[in-house]
Design an enzyme around this catalytic site. Structure first.
Site, PDB file in Angstrom:
ATOM      1  N   SER A 217       0.824  -1.202   0.000  1.00  0.00           N
ATOM      2  CA  SER A 217       0.000   0.000   0.000  1.00  0.00           C
ATOM      3  C   SER A 217       0.864   1.261   0.000  1.00  0.00           C
ATOM      4  O   SER A 217       1.645   1.472  -0.919  1.00  0.00           O
ATOM      5  CB  SER A 217      -0.971  -0.040   1.182  1.00  0.00           C
ATOM      6  OG  SER A 217      -1.992   0.909   1.018  1.00  0.00           O
ATOM      7  N   ASP A 312      -9.105  -3.153  -6.522  1.00  0.00           N
ATOM      8  CA  ASP A 312      -8.525  -2.901  -5.209  1.00  0.00           C
ATOM      9  C   ASP A 312      -9.583  -2.354  -4.255  1.00  0.00           C
ATOM     10  O   ASP A 312     -10.189  -1.316  -4.503  1.00  0.00           O
ATOM     11  CB  ASP A 312      -7.378  -1.901  -5.355  1.00  0.00           C
ATOM     12  CG  ASP A 312      -6.658  -1.659  -4.048  1.00  0.00           C
ATOM     13  OD1 ASP A 312      -7.162  -0.853  -3.242  1.00  0.00           O
ATOM     14  OD2 ASP A 312      -5.606  -2.281  -3.827  1.00  0.00           O
ATOM     15  N   HIS A 379      -6.990  -5.853  -0.801  1.00  0.00           N
ATOM     16  CA  HIS A 379      -5.986  -4.785  -0.821  1.00  0.00           C
ATOM     17  C   HIS A 379      -4.736  -5.298  -0.125  1.00  0.00           C
ATOM     18  O   HIS A 379      -4.748  -5.518   1.079  1.00  0.00           O
ATOM     19  CB  HIS A 379      -6.510  -3.535  -0.111  1.00  0.00           C
ATOM     20  CG  HIS A 379      -5.514  -2.403  -0.080  1.00  0.00           C
ATOM     21  ND1 HIS A 379      -5.074  -1.771  -1.213  1.00  0.00           N
ATOM     22  CD2 HIS A 379      -4.863  -1.812   0.951  1.00  0.00           C
ATOM     23  CE1 HIS A 379      -4.210  -0.813  -0.891  1.00  0.00           C
ATOM     24  NE2 HIS A 379      -4.065  -0.831   0.421  1.00  0.00           N
TER      25      HIS A 379
END
Length: 440
Positions: A217, A312, A379
């Site tokens: 991320s 996502d 994610h």
């Protein structure tokens, strides 16, 4: 968005629950008007915890023999300026390799979103995302960090490091002034990166035969940013590559035709004075554009692997359909569970998939680069044993993510995998969320 990997390995569930409770209390104190104004900033602080908790509840990770790995605080951190937002020392977790992996290193940059203004950065100062005072003293390594050969066949016996994230700007800021409106803030992500690298080089990284920089991320974005610098620190004859997991954020319009994330990034870049950091930025570009991976990758020379899902979960919830863009809450059920998206919403999601494919089109021609784009609603996938490598892991062309990454890193084959459109892949572990907290 705190440590956004869908994995309990990033933090014990009890700690995640405690931080979520703190966030809930903070929202209640702000009141309805304040909550609306701060929605996107607070969502960044909380989203990954919600991702992790939802995943933990529905799909707990497989059992692992991994021992808990202790936190190491950077030595003389204050003297080096390598401190978190609140001025506490930054840190990392190191598990030593063995045997054939004793001179191989895998580093992972933790994710956790960004803060765009002093108010949101002040909130982070009182959490694991802005202070080592709140960090767990020990964490379990799972997925790509696991020491279990079956869970992590290619990297299990390497030296493995998780670098904690507490600066709010993807390990990039370096602002000398500490006082901001009468309160101390330390925007020192670049110094954290340099100090941690300095310590690891002394601990053996400087003699690495092979090294792998990874991140999830916001840590995935940091991986793009620091990849070439990482390569420059290591011996010329060593094999060095990078992997960004869930870090290819898109500069797209939301459902109200606004570029929510670009505006957010512009604030981050201004706040932490990142404008001069990116050589790829031209004078006619918005500052926020410089922070997107599609721009950052243009200058990268070191081979990079892009691991992303075409749908996502974080980007769907906070970039494509943020709360402010959907006052009627028509996207609420779809954002919580992709199976509940109607035909019109699915068409928009397919458009998001196309945007990702277009954004990585240039990477298809980079011979040493690789990517794995699946069609799951998640994610970050590298830190969870279930999604990384297990009998029920998501697969594309019958390869798990770990298979694909290992094949690419060791040049066993070219890996440029793109999955078919949702809902084609029955091996996906799609997240299902409970209803988000609301300000009162």
């Amino acid at each position: 968005m705190a440590s956004p990997a869908p994995s309990s390995a990033s933090a014990p569930a009890s700690h995640q629950l405690r931080l979520c409770h703190q966030l809930r209390l903070g929202w209640r104190r702000r009141g309805r008007g304040g909550a609306v104004g701060a929605t996107f900033s607070v969502a960044l602080l909380a989203a990954a915890l919600l991702l992790a908790l939802s995943y933990y509840a529905s799909s707990p990770p497989t059992a692992s023999s991994s021992a808990l790995v202790g936190l190491t605080l950077v030595r003389r951190a204050k003297e080096k300026g390598a401190v978190c937002l609140d001025g506490s020392p930054s840190g990392y977790h190191l598990q030593r390799g063995s045997g054939t992996g004793s001179r191989s290193w895998l580093l992972h940059l933790e994710g956790g979103g960004w803060c765009r203004n002093l108010r949101s950065c002040a909130s982070r100062q009182k959490s694991v995302l802005g202070s080592s005072r709140y960090m767990e003293h020990q964490i379990e390594f799972a997925g790509i960090l696991s020491n279990d050969r079956f869970q992590n066949p290619d990297f299990y016996n390497w030296n493995r490091v998780k670098i904690r994230y507490c600066d709010g700007a993807s390990f990039s800021g370096d602002v000398k002034d500490e006082l901001q409106n009468g309160t101390k803030f330390f925007f020192r992500g670049q110094r954290i990166w340099e100090a941690v690298m300095g310590e690891l080089l002394l601990k053996g990284l400087s003699h690495a035969k092979q090294a792998f920089l990874t991140g999830c991320s916001a840590g995935g974005l940091a991986t793009f940013i620091h990849c070439d610098n990482f390569r420059a620190l290591l011996p010329r004859d060593s094999r060095v590559k990078c992997l960004a997991d869930g870090g290819f954020f898109l500069d797209v319009e939301d459902i109200s035709r606004k570029r929510t994330l670009r505006a957010f990034y512009s604030d981050v870049v201004r706040l932490q004075d990142l404008g001069g950091k990116f050589s790829h930025c031209s004078q006619n570009m918005d500052l926020g554009q410089c922070f997107f991976p599609s721009e950052v990758v243009k200058d990268i020379i070191t081979p990079v692997f892009v691991l992303n899902t075409a749908y996502d979960a974080w980007q769907v919830q906070h970039v494509l359909a943020p709360e402010a863009s959907d006052p009627q809450h028509s996207w609420l059920e779809c954002k919580l569970d992709i199976r509940k998206c109607d035909s019109d919403q699915l068409e928009i999601l397919q458009g998001l998939r196309k945007e990702l494919h277009d954004a990585i089109s240039e990477l298809k021609h980079k011979r040493n680069w690789g990517f794995f784009i699946d069609s799951c609603f998640v994610h970050c996938q590298s830190l969870n044993s279930l999604t990384w490598h297990s009998p029920s892991s998501p697969r594309v062309n019958n390869k798990t993510i770990a298979d694909a990454v290992g094949d690419w890193f060791f040049d066993r084959r070219e890996v440029k995998e793109i999955d078919c459109e949702y809902p084609c892949n029955p091996t996906c572990h799609n997240l299902v969320f409970s209803r988000p907290f609301k300000g009162r």
